[in-house]
Write an enzyme that holds these catalytic residues in place. Structure first.
Site, PDB file in Angstrom:
ATOM      1  N   LYS A  61       7.104  10.460   9.629  1.00 43.91           N
ATOM      2  CA  LYS A  61       6.756   9.211  10.305  1.00 43.91           C
ATOM      3  C   LYS A  61       7.013   9.283  11.803  1.00 43.91           C
ATOM      4  CE  LYS A  61       7.391   6.129   6.337  1.00 43.91           C
ATOM      5  NZ  LYS A  61       8.126   4.964   5.794  1.00 43.91           N
TER       6      LYS A  61
ATOM      7  N   LYS B 114      -1.010  10.212  -0.916  1.00 42.48           N
ATOM      8  CA  LYS B 114      -0.644   9.008  -1.631  1.00 42.48           C
ATOM      9  C   LYS B 114      -1.359   7.791  -1.057  1.00 42.48           C
ATOM     10  CE  LYS B 114       3.448   6.342  -3.033  1.00 42.48           C
ATOM     11  NZ  LYS B 114       4.913   6.199  -2.905  1.00 42.48           N
TER      12      LYS B 114
ATOM     13  N   LYS C 228      -0.209   1.804   2.552  1.00 44.97           N
ATOM     14  CA  LYS C 228      -0.534   0.676   3.419  1.00 44.97           C
ATOM     15  C   LYS C 228      -0.796   1.120   4.847  1.00 44.97           C
ATOM     16  CE  LYS C 228       2.446  -2.693   1.016  1.00 44.97           C
ATOM     17  NZ  LYS C 228       3.596  -3.600   1.198  1.00 44.97           N
TER      18      LYS C 228
END
Length: 401
Positions: free
Chosen positions: A170, A265, A268
């Site tokens: 991230k 995956k 969102k």
């Protein structure tokens, strides 16, 4: 999470083989006991009381889990987590919360946070989570989460956090200027979420096991530093401050993949909304997304071909949505072409999601009902969380309030 409430039957899933992490995860997992995993698809009852001496009622194990309110709740969140909660609430003492504190680890829209938090809570209820069986609450409404996180941070080596895979991924995507300290330390908050309630079991997907391994190690470290005789000398009861939790691996659907990339995956945070089915997507949007989702040019449909990740993903979604076995889906779909199967999958998705969407609209139209559910859930959670927090304060030597 903490000591379980009394119930008449102890439901305990069978223990699966333990497994240590590999690669970067293995650096952390190698120093702790292997993460024990339980399959929530099966339970066994405890032996009943004898006639001569009635045994005390067995305790239900405690389960805790949550979903972030940022972005729309999608099919991956539902099939990988929320749908399984509905079954778990009948077997365990359950605490399901909206993890709004985790939602601020990356840049977010402050004006939307409270709205999406309320919406996520309504989705929990619309999907079948029952407030008479499970405690449903907002993470930030139980202040003990943040307090315990700070206490745990003092005992968590920075090296453990630097090795967390998701932080590396991230932070690389966001860039240094957009990465706050919270992105590095949020696994400690996750540990607090779990340990506050003395959780027995934590439902996790394959990509979340590293965080649970860290939680287990933090629990063991704090127990060794402050528990046992040291705590007793300070007036406590002695013993362990925290129960070391175990992983509860869903039987299927724990890792639903993107509609545009069968190796990634469903998320969102993915830039394209085409990559996911949101639970509140209208019928025409679902039709369009399935029609345009990535497939391959091979004949027939196959679950087990590693070179066909999109095929495996779409078949798995269909299996879980319909409640059919893998064998039933193979027989039904193996000779279908993609056009026929996409229509079949689309119809199944719309049929499954329509009642959830209708119930969601009912709940959102009754704000007082939703507020009362969250208030009651936070009250129940706080009772347990505050006991754990006060024990930790005592064991760490703080002056009593």
């Amino acid at each position: 999470m903490s000591r379980a409430l009394l119930a008449h039957v102890l439901h305990r899933p069978p223990l699966l083989a333990s497994r240590s992490g590999a690669g970067a995860r293995g650096l952390l997992a190698s120093r702790i006991h292997p993460l024990r995993r339980l399959n929530c698809s099966a339970v066994e009852a405890a032996v009943g009381p004898t006639e001569e001496v009635p045994a005390p009622p067995a305790r239900k194990k405690r389960v805790v889990s949550g979903v972030q309110p940022t972005g729309m709740v999608h099919l991956g969140n539902y099939l990988g987590a929320i749908k399984n909660w509905v079954a778990l609430q009948d077997l365990y003492e359950t605490y399901f919360f909206i993890v709004d504190l985790h939602a601020i680890t990356l840049p977010y829209d402050a004006a939307e946070l409270s709205k999406s938090t309320r919406s996520t809570a309504a989705i929990y209820l619309a999907c079948g989570v029952d407030s008479s069986k499970a405690s449903i609450f907002v993470q930030s409404h139980v202040r003990a989460h943040v307090e315990l996180m700070w206490l745990l941070s003092s005992s968590t080596p920075i090296g453990w956090l630097n090795r967390m895979i998701q932080f590396k991924e991230k932070s690389r995507k966001a860039g240094d200027e957009n990465v706050g300290v919270a992105l590095l330390t949020y696994p400690v908050l996750m540990a607090s979420d779990i340990l506050l309630y003395q959780s027995d079991l934590v439902p996790v997907g394959e990509d979340q096991t590293q965080h649970l391994e860290l939680t287990r190690e933090i629990a063991e470290r704090v127990n060794n530093l402050y528990g046992g005789r040291k705590w007793k000398k300070l007036g406590g009861r002695g013993g362990s401050l925290f129960k070391v939790p175990e992983a509860l691996i869903p039987p299927a659907g724990a890792r639903v993949m993107s509609l545009t990339d069968g190796l990634s995956k469903m998320s969102k945070s993915a830039p394209s909304d085409q990559s996911r089915i949101n639970l509140l997507d209208p019928k025409d949007v679902i039709v369009n997304k399935i029609k345009r989702c990535k497939t391959d040019s091979l004949p027939g449909l196959d679950f087990d071909n590693p070179e066909r990740p999109e095929c495996r993903n779409l078949l798995s979604i269909y299996q879980i949505i319909t409640g059919k076995t893998k064998e039933e889906v193979v027989i039904e779909c193996q000779n279908m072409n993609w056009g026929t199967f996409k229509t079949t999958l689309t119809d199944a998705l719309i049929e499954h999601l329509q009642p959830i969407q209708a119930r969601y609209e009912e709940i959102m139209s009754d704000q007082s009902y939703l507020d009362n559910v969250l208030l009651e859930g936070a009250g129940k959670a706080s009772e347990i969380a505050n006991i754990t927090l006060n024990n930790v304060y005592q064991a760490m030597g703080f002056l009593r309030r």
